[in-house]
Motif scaffolding. Sequence first.
Motif, PDB file in Angstrom:
ATOM      1  N   ARG A 170       0.974   5.476  -1.128  1.00 58.98           N
ATOM      2  CA  ARG A 170      -0.411   5.398  -1.587  1.00 58.98           C
ATOM      3  C   ARG A 170      -0.923   3.963  -1.441  1.00 58.98           C
ATOM      4  N   LYS A 171      -2.226   3.805  -1.396  1.00 59.62           N
ATOM      5  CA  LYS A 171      -2.845   2.491  -1.253  1.00 59.62           C
ATOM      6  C   LYS A 171      -3.662   2.159  -2.502  1.00 59.62           C
ATOM      7  N   TRP A 172      -3.666   0.858  -2.852  1.00 57.39           N
ATOM      8  CA  TRP A 172      -4.315   0.426  -4.081  1.00 57.39           C
ATOM      9  C   TRP A 172      -5.073  -0.883  -3.878  1.00 57.39           C
ATOM     10  N   GLN A 181       2.635   7.872 -10.995  1.00 58.95           N
ATOM     11  CA  GLN A 181       2.400   6.754 -10.072  1.00 58.95           C
ATOM     12  C   GLN A 181       2.551   5.437 -10.833  1.00 58.95           C
ATOM     13  N   SER A 215      -8.526   4.770  -0.366  1.00 64.56           N
ATOM     14  CA  SER A 215      -8.146   5.724   0.667  1.00 64.56           C
ATOM     15  C   SER A 215      -6.900   5.250   1.402  1.00 64.56           C
ATOM     16  N   ALA A 216      -6.001   6.182   1.689  1.00 61.65           N
ATOM     17  CA  ALA A 216      -4.754   5.850   2.382  1.00 61.65           C
ATOM     18  C   ALA A 216      -5.002   5.395   3.813  1.00 61.65           C
ATOM     19  N   SER A 222      -8.819   7.594  -3.254  1.00 69.72           N
ATOM     20  CA  SER A 222      -7.823   8.126  -2.332  1.00 69.72           C
ATOM     21  C   SER A 222      -7.904   9.624  -2.274  1.00 69.72           C
ATOM     22  N   ARG A 273      -2.286  11.719  -1.823  1.00 72.67           N
ATOM     23  CA  ARG A 273      -1.957  10.608  -0.930  1.00 72.67           C
ATOM     24  C   ARG A 273      -1.500   9.418  -1.727  1.00 72.67           C
ATOM     25  N   GLN A 288       5.428   8.129  -1.049  1.00 69.60           N
ATOM     26  CA  GLN A 288       4.070   8.656  -0.919  1.00 69.60           C
ATOM     27  C   GLN A 288       3.149   7.685  -0.186  1.00 69.60           C
ATOM     28  N   ALA A 338      -7.144   3.114  -7.089  1.00 69.47           N
ATOM     29  CA  ALA A 338      -6.722   3.790  -5.870  1.00 69.47           C
ATOM     30  C   ALA A 338      -7.794   3.674  -4.794  1.00 69.47           C
TER      31      ALA A 338
END
Length: 289
Positions: free
Chosen positions: A53-55, A224, A259-260, A285, A289, A51, A257
Amino acid sequence: MHSNSMNLSRPAILCVLVLCFAAAAQDQGSPLSAAELVHEVAANELVDRAQQRKWMYLVDKREGNQTVTEEQVETKDGPFYRLLAIDGVPLDPDRRQKDDARMESLLHDPSQLLKLKRAHDEDEQKLETLIHLMPDAFLYDYDGVEGNLVRLKFFPNGGYHPPTYEARVVHSLAGTILIDTQQRRLAKFSGRLINRVEFGYGFLGRIDDGGTIEIGRVPVGPSQWKTALINIQLSGRLVFFKTISKQECETRSDFRAVSADLSLSQASQLLHARLVDPLVPVVASSPGR
């Protein structure tokens, strides 16, 4: 008349615990074997990782003889961080100014950024490689429970033939894993090298036995999970007989989280705003995403 329930041996108690788990883990009436459970866990981990995802999170890690604390943001161009404290002490104005200059330089130096991104991607790839290898490189047995997690012990699968040097190192590990059986996710991997791994019959190098690898994972959202602990203690010798020592211990916490498609400049602005006011919200996010 004596009650037998008070005199159960440890093996008997372990059997009861394993049977209870097997009953709870039934799939259409058929309990999962330890190997089948690991296959499901590995598949779920790889789906989650796909996926991308960004963190944003806090990082505490050892660097030489000191511990540093950072706030790090994952962006589409790689990780970006601000140094917060050294050995638990917030930065003084002079050190803060130097870290601000480092961040500003990074924004305008693609070569530095690429180096950081490669190091970050390599660490992530190592974890992904481990997950890929887990179902085939090891044999598993149920080994009890820890809290709400099921513990499996693992050891090298003699029928597995590692295709790469990295796979050979992984295949030489034995230890335990903890699994969240509700979500079928990996909570902890703890392995010790039980054999020395030689490259080129020892002429190209070796990784000594006794080294350890520990990975901890935590849930951060629906389906997640993120890596919260990396503890690697390896030693050996590489080409040209240079002694190596891979000593890495890093913990991550307070995952949020972002935004990607977060850019570096946006990440810099966010880190600066949170330094001034830690209650500043992060950029959420996009769904899915």
